[in-house]
Design a protein around this motif. Structure first.
Motif, PDB file in Angstrom:
ATOM      1  N   PRO B 192       0.813  -1.233   0.000  1.00  0.00           N
ATOM      2  CA  PRO B 192       0.000   0.000   0.000  1.00  0.00           C
ATOM      3  C   PRO B 192       0.840   1.273   0.000  1.00  0.00           C
ATOM      4  O   PRO B 192       0.361   2.316  -0.421  1.00  0.00           O
ATOM      5  N   ASN B 193       2.079   1.187   0.476  1.00  0.00           N
ATOM      6  CA  ASN B 193       2.871   2.420   0.592  1.00  0.00           C
ATOM      7  C   ASN B 193       3.875   2.623  -0.534  1.00  0.00           C
ATOM      8  O   ASN B 193       4.614   3.600  -0.533  1.00  0.00           O
ATOM      9  N   LEU B 194       3.906   1.685  -1.463  1.00  0.00           N
ATOM     10  CA  LEU B 194       4.884   1.844  -2.544  1.00  0.00           C
ATOM     11  C   LEU B 194       4.275   2.640  -3.701  1.00  0.00           C
ATOM     12  O   LEU B 194       3.104   2.469  -4.034  1.00  0.00           O
ATOM     13  N   PRO B 195       5.099   3.505  -4.307  1.00  0.00           N
ATOM     14  CA  PRO B 195       4.584   4.291  -5.441  1.00  0.00           C
ATOM     15  C   PRO B 195       4.212   3.381  -6.623  1.00  0.00           C
ATOM     16  O   PRO B 195       4.919   2.418  -6.917  1.00  0.00           O
ATOM     17  N   VAL B 259      13.761  -2.380 -19.691  1.00  0.00           N
ATOM     18  CA  VAL B 259      13.016  -1.514 -18.765  1.00  0.00           C
ATOM     19  C   VAL B 259      12.109  -2.390 -17.897  1.00  0.00           C
ATOM     20  O   VAL B 259      12.030  -2.216 -16.673  1.00  0.00           O
ATOM     21  N   ILE B 260      11.440  -3.352 -18.538  1.00  0.00           N
ATOM     22  CA  ILE B 260      10.566  -4.256 -17.779  1.00  0.00           C
ATOM     23  C   ILE B 260      11.395  -5.021 -16.737  1.00  0.00           C
ATOM     24  O   ILE B 260      11.016  -5.104 -15.571  1.00  0.00           O
ATOM     25  N   LEU B 261      12.539  -5.551 -17.161  1.00  0.00           N
ATOM     26  CA  LEU B 261      13.361  -6.346 -16.236  1.00  0.00           C
ATOM     27  C   LEU B 261      13.849  -5.490 -15.065  1.00  0.00           C
ATOM     28  O   LEU B 261      13.828  -5.927 -13.916  1.00  0.00           O
ATOM     29  N   ASP B 262      14.271  -4.265 -15.354  1.00  0.00           N
ATOM     30  CA  ASP B 262      14.813  -3.425 -14.281  1.00  0.00           C
ATOM     31  C   ASP B 262      13.710  -2.887 -13.364  1.00  0.00           C
ATOM     32  O   ASP B 262      13.940  -2.664 -12.174  1.00  0.00           O
ATOM     33  N   LEU B 263      12.511  -2.663 -13.908  1.00  0.00           N
ATOM     34  CA  LEU B 263      11.391  -2.272 -13.041  1.00  0.00           C
ATOM     35  C   LEU B 263      10.937  -3.462 -12.190  1.00  0.00           C
ATOM     36  O   LEU B 263      10.621  -3.318 -11.012  1.00  0.00           O
ATOM     37  N   TYR B 264      10.913  -4.637 -12.812  1.00  0.00           N
ATOM     38  CA  TYR B 264      10.535  -5.852 -12.094  1.00  0.00           C
ATOM     39  C   TYR B 264      11.429  -6.052 -10.868  1.00  0.00           C
ATOM     40  O   TYR B 264      10.981  -6.471  -9.792  1.00  0.00           O
ATOM     41  N   ALA B 265      12.726  -5.767 -11.050  1.00  0.00           N
ATOM     42  CA  ALA B 265      13.692  -5.982  -9.960  1.00  0.00           C
ATOM     43  C   ALA B 265      13.360  -5.129  -8.739  1.00  0.00           C
ATOM     44  O   ALA B 265      13.740  -5.465  -7.620  1.00  0.00           O
ATOM     45  N   GLU B 266      12.642  -4.027  -8.948  1.00  0.00           N
ATOM     46  CA  GLU B 266      12.300  -3.147  -7.824  1.00  0.00           C
ATOM     47  C   GLU B 266      10.869  -3.365  -7.334  1.00  0.00           C
ATOM     48  O   GLU B 266      10.439  -2.740  -6.363  1.00  0.00           O
ATOM     49  N   HIS B 267      10.134  -4.243  -8.022  1.00  0.00           N
ATOM     50  CA  HIS B 267       8.731  -4.459  -7.655  1.00  0.00           C
ATOM     51  C   HIS B 267       8.648  -5.083  -6.263  1.00  0.00           C
ATOM     52  O   HIS B 267       9.298  -6.086  -5.975  1.00  0.00           O
ATOM     53  N   GLY B 268       7.815  -4.478  -5.426  1.00  0.00           N
ATOM     54  CA  GLY B 268       7.659  -4.989  -4.070  1.00  0.00           C
ATOM     55  C   GLY B 268       8.748  -4.501  -3.120  1.00  0.00           C
ATOM     56  O   GLY B 268       8.674  -4.732  -1.918  1.00  0.00           O
ATOM     57  N   ILE B 271       9.015  -0.021  -5.553  1.00  0.00           N
ATOM     58  CA  ILE B 271       7.859   0.414  -6.362  1.00  0.00           C
ATOM     59  C   ILE B 271       6.830  -0.708  -6.471  1.00  0.00           C
ATOM     60  O   ILE B 271       7.118  -1.874  -6.197  1.00  0.00           O
ATOM     61  N   ASN B 272       5.642  -0.304  -6.890  1.00  0.00           N
ATOM     62  CA  ASN B 272       4.597  -1.252  -7.274  1.00  0.00           C
ATOM     63  C   ASN B 272       4.464  -1.142  -8.796  1.00  0.00           C
ATOM     64  O   ASN B 272       3.875  -0.198  -9.315  1.00  0.00           O
ATOM     65  N   PHE B 273       5.080  -2.087  -9.499  1.00  0.00           N
ATOM     66  CA  PHE B 273       5.111  -2.049 -10.979  1.00  0.00           C
ATOM     67  C   PHE B 273       3.799  -2.621 -11.499  1.00  0.00           C
ATOM     68  O   PHE B 273       3.532  -3.803 -11.350  1.00  0.00           O
ATOM     69  N   MET B 274       3.014  -1.764 -12.106  1.00  0.00           N
ATOM     70  CA  MET B 274       1.640  -2.169 -12.412  1.00  0.00           C
ATOM     71  C   MET B 274       1.397  -2.619 -13.838  1.00  0.00           C
ATOM     72  O   MET B 274       0.324  -3.129 -14.133  1.00  0.00           O
ATOM     73  N   GLY B 275       2.358  -2.396 -14.725  1.00  0.00           N
ATOM     74  CA  GLY B 275       2.124  -2.878 -16.089  1.00  0.00           C
ATOM     75  C   GLY B 275       2.681  -1.962 -17.151  1.00  0.00           C
ATOM     76  O   GLY B 275       3.341  -0.961 -16.849  1.00  0.00           O
ATOM     77  N   CYS B 276       2.415  -2.346 -18.395  1.00  0.00           N
ATOM     78  CA  CYS B 276       2.956  -1.614 -19.545  1.00  0.00           C
ATOM     79  C   CYS B 276       1.809  -1.020 -20.357  1.00  0.00           C
ATOM     80  O   CYS B 276       0.793  -1.680 -20.565  1.00  0.00           O
ATOM     81  N   ILE B 277       2.015   0.201 -20.814  1.00  0.00           N
ATOM     82  CA  ILE B 277       1.087   0.782 -21.787  1.00  0.00           C
ATOM     83  C   ILE B 277       1.824   0.791 -23.119  1.00  0.00           C
ATOM     84  O   ILE B 277       2.896   1.387 -23.251  1.00  0.00           O
TER      85      ILE B 277
END
Lengths: 350, 428
Positions: B192-195, B259-268, B271-277
């Protein structure tokens, strides 16, 4: 013959040890010897290079007689043919800075040899030469001489030997505005995620690309009577005569072309095609007028809707072409069009 | 959605009479592969070759790079919607021949191609000098129009990757990566507190050699679409474009989108990585307005705090990039942009075709016009003379002794705007 590289040095009347403000009106002179800072400078070249002479000019004289001064200075430089030209450092002295800057720029433009100077970041001469010269950043007064000369000498040696120049921070010069491509340790996506995390946490971060500032061009006045106007056709869509006789690049154009179309009604295939690498060329190659509509312009001319179609059409490739090249092409083409009495231009992009 | 990628480390490729992986050596059944590709009757002949890291080999002109893979659990094998029936990507287990790549070669319409050097100065500038490359040079029968020709080559590359990927079917992987992100509600409840962060991936969608396909759908025809990051990592997105070589996103780069791989690494964690547009780049102003509005709308709808935006190509898409940036920032959504620069051969030009004061956080992936000089190759796969006409080359770029010069423009993946490579620009 010495195998040392040759440096020609420029100083004002004060550093040329002629005198202070009272001598600022002296005319330029050349001495085949080291004068003032040139002595200390040469000692820092580690015997790899030598100062072959010193040009001296009064600050007031230079600023009040720019053309004569520059012409004298350039004559000496052409005759002495140094490998590298060094001026100053001018610290925060305005008139001295402007003289160093004007001479550095002229030498770089006309001789194509490397030029080095030194200035305080607020010196009014800086903007004139920062692109052309390596300007070592100095303090605002002559007290900084001891610090400035080694940096100026170090970069001079590198330039003279054709060695790679380090970053502005490493070498101590004021950034010239050059975007240098480098290979770094972290891949781009990781740098982006790290920048994002800093931004989200409110920490300081540094963009890798400060946004450019664009020039705004005033539109020309409207054409009052089209039926008397000469209209030129110009495109960045890469339409060229078959075979691309001027070898205009498919991307990142380094040149433009002009072709006589006075005897044509259209830019038909296969006489013309596109050399542009940035869009689907199939439809442009079928009917090149789709990109550069000479056919319609010629119809307008026959109907009397416009006065005349310019004899030449102008073309280049827009994709990946730097703004600096585009500005250069635009200025050159604009000059020709103006001289040809053209009133308006249809400019098509892709 | 949970995806397991089983990486089988490939340390060499050999041509032989069967397709298999043994002790990290990938053997490819050359005649079997040629026969498979020639099932498409429009293909006249196929030449197969191998280029290994460090060899003095140049591949030119390159069309696409594809990672060979096989689906062993969940979903369908191949590229759903393209070489296989439509199916959901992003779930189950996919085995990857990690370190191997299929590289398609061959002329289509002349200008839009790239170069890969496997050694020396040229190798530094392309990530595909580090992969063991199986090159597939495709010639088509006479009378094929350019659009069909492009499609034949594109599909043949995918089929080759699929054929070779089978070798990994029964091999125990050296490493298994797990990618799992649940629904936005589940993840937001967990963190809940992650961007909340989205990735907006711009794609060139501008005609022949300038298209991108999602599940086989030409992205020219779509409104911006939300993808689960796993879908792209699992071959839902393929490249149909080749311009410019330096910053096109090859199919390989979609499959391994950094970008997906590097965002995934920070998920949880951060950050809260919510998906791709997935945002198409149109040539029309109306298209640019529509896509930028719609992208920002989706980001707002999902409650994003920040968006990473990557561009594909340069020139007019610079405007799309900055429109998305401006509209996000005005909506209170922070952006980080990734783009390359057109700063001219001397690097002295301003780098973008558009500008926006809101773009305060930008990653630069290099100057596309940076000129490199590379030594002669001992072997050229393809056609060395192509450098005269490809984007980033010029007439005279190839010297008689085989030395050649080109802009990074011509080097595949050099200035990748998904930040796949390590190039940047600094102010000098």
């Amino acid at each position: 013959m010495s195998d040392k590289f040759k440096v020609l040095y420029y100083v004002n009347q004060f550093f040329g040890q002629i005198g202070g403000e009272d001598k600022a009106g002296i005319e330029p002179e050349f001495r085949k010897e080291k004068v003032g800072p040139a002595i200390g400078f040469e000692s820092k070249l580690k015997s790899e290079g030598e100062v072959i002479g010193t040009l001296i000019c009064g600050d007031n004289y230079f600023n009040e007689h720019k053309e004569e001064s520059l012409s004298f200075v350039m004559d000496v430089i052409k005759k002495e043919a140094p490998d590298i030209f060094v001026a100053g450092p001018a610290f925060n002295a305005g008139r001295y800075g402007v003289a160093c800057a004007e001479i550095c720029k002229a030498v770089a433009d006309e001789m194509g040899i490397p030029v080095v100077t030194g200035m305080y970041i607020e010196n009014p001469g800086l903007d004139t030469c920062r692109k052309e010269a390596y300007v070592i950043e100095t303090s605002d007064s002559a007290g900084g001489m001891r610090k400035a000369l080694p940096s100026m000498a170090k970069i001079t040696c590198k330039l003279a030997k054709g060695l790679e120049i380090g970053s502005p921070e490493e070498e101590g010069f004021i950034a010239r505005g050059m975007r240098k491509s480098l290979i770094v340790e972290k891949r781009g996506s990781l740098r982006a995620v790290e920048m994002l995390l800093k931004r989200l946490k409110g920490e300081e971060f540094e963009t890798e690309m400060p946004m450019p500032v664009f020039n705004i061009v005033e539109p020309a006045a409207a054409i009052k009577d089209l039926s008397k106007a000469t209209i030129a056709l110009c495109t960045s869509g890469g339409i060229v005569p078959a075979g691309n006789p001027d070898h205009i690049q498919s991307a990142s154009a380094q040149k433009w072309g002009k072709y006589d179309v006075s005897g044509r009604d259209a830019l038909n295939a296969p006489d013309f095609y596109t050399t542009h690498g940035g869009y689907d060329p199939v439809y442009a190659n079928e009917i090149p007028d789709r990109v550069a509509p000479l056919d319609i312009l010629k119809e307008f001319e026959k109907e009397g809707y416009i006065g005349k179609v310019n004899n030449y059409f102008y073309t280049t490739t827009g994709t990946g072409t730097s703004v600096a090249n585009a500005v250069k092409f635009g200025t050159e083409i604009g000059k020709e069009l103006k001289e040809a009495g053209v009133d308006g231009v249809i400019l098509t992009s892709t | 959605m949970k995806l397991e990628i089983g990486r089988i480390f490939i340390k060499d490729i050999q041509l032989g009479s069967e397709t298999s992986v043994k002790s990290g050596v990938l053997t490819v059944d050359e005649s079997g592969l040629i026969a498979k590709l020639k099932e498409d009757e429009r293909i006249k002949d196929v030449k197969i070759d191998v280029a290994r890291p460090g060899e003095k080999v140049r591949i030119i002109p390159v069309k696409d790079v594809i990672e060979p893979r096989v689906k062993i659990e969940g979903g369908l094998n191949g590229f759903p919607g393209v070489t296989a029936k439509p199916a959901q990507c992003g779930e189950g287990r996919t085995q990857v021949l990690y370190g191997a790549a299929v590289v398609t070669v061959g002329d289509i319409v002349g200008f839009q191609e790239g170069v890969i050097d496997m050694w020396g100065e040229g190798a530094k500038w392309t990530p595909f000098s580090q992969t063991y490359n199986l090159t597939v040079d495709i010639n088509v029968i006479d009378g094929i129009d350019p659009h069909t020709h492009e499609e034949i080559v594109r599909i043949a590359g995918l089929r080759a990757a699929e054929f070779i990927g089978q070798a990994g079917k029964d091999v125990t992987p050296d490493e298994v990566l797990t990618f799992e992100i649940g629904s936005v509600f589940e993840e937001t409840a967990k963190y809940p507190n992650l961007p909340k962060v989205l990735y907006a991936e711009m794609m060139i969608t501008q005609g022949l050699l300038h298209d991108t396909y999602i599940y086989g759908v030409n992205a020219q025809t779509i409104l911006p679409a939300v993808l689960h990051p796993n879908e792209e990592l699992d071959s839902a997105v393929i490249s149909g474009n080749c311009v410019a070589a330096c910053d096109k996103i090859t199919t390989y780069q979609h499959q391994n989108n950094s970008v997906i791989l590097d965002l995934y690494a920070e998920h949880g964690k951060e950050i809260n990585f919510m998906g791709c547009i997935m945002a198409p780049e149109h040539t029309t102003l109306a298209g640019k307005f529509r896509v930028s509005d719609y992208t920002v709308k989706l980001a707002k709808l999902l409650g994003a705090d920040a968006v990473v935006v990557s561009e594909e190509g340069y020139g007019n898409p610079d405007s799309d990039l900055l429109m998305i940036c401006k509209k996000c920032e005005k909506a209170g959504i922070k952006t980080v942009l990734i783009t390359d620069e057109c700063a001219g051969r001397d690097g002295m030009s301003q780098p973008l075709a558009d500008t926006a004061v809101e773009a305060v956080a930008v990653v630069s992936t290099g100057n596309v016009s940076h000129v490199i000089t590379v030594e002669p190759a001992e072997k050229v796969i393809g056609k060395a003379e192509s450098i005269a006409v490809l984007a980033g080359g010029w007439d005279g770029a190839l010297a008689e002794d085989g030395t050649f010069q080109c802009e990074l423009n011509a080097v595949i993946g050099s200035t990748s705007e998904i930040g796949f490579h390590n190039v940047t620009c600094r102010l000098y």
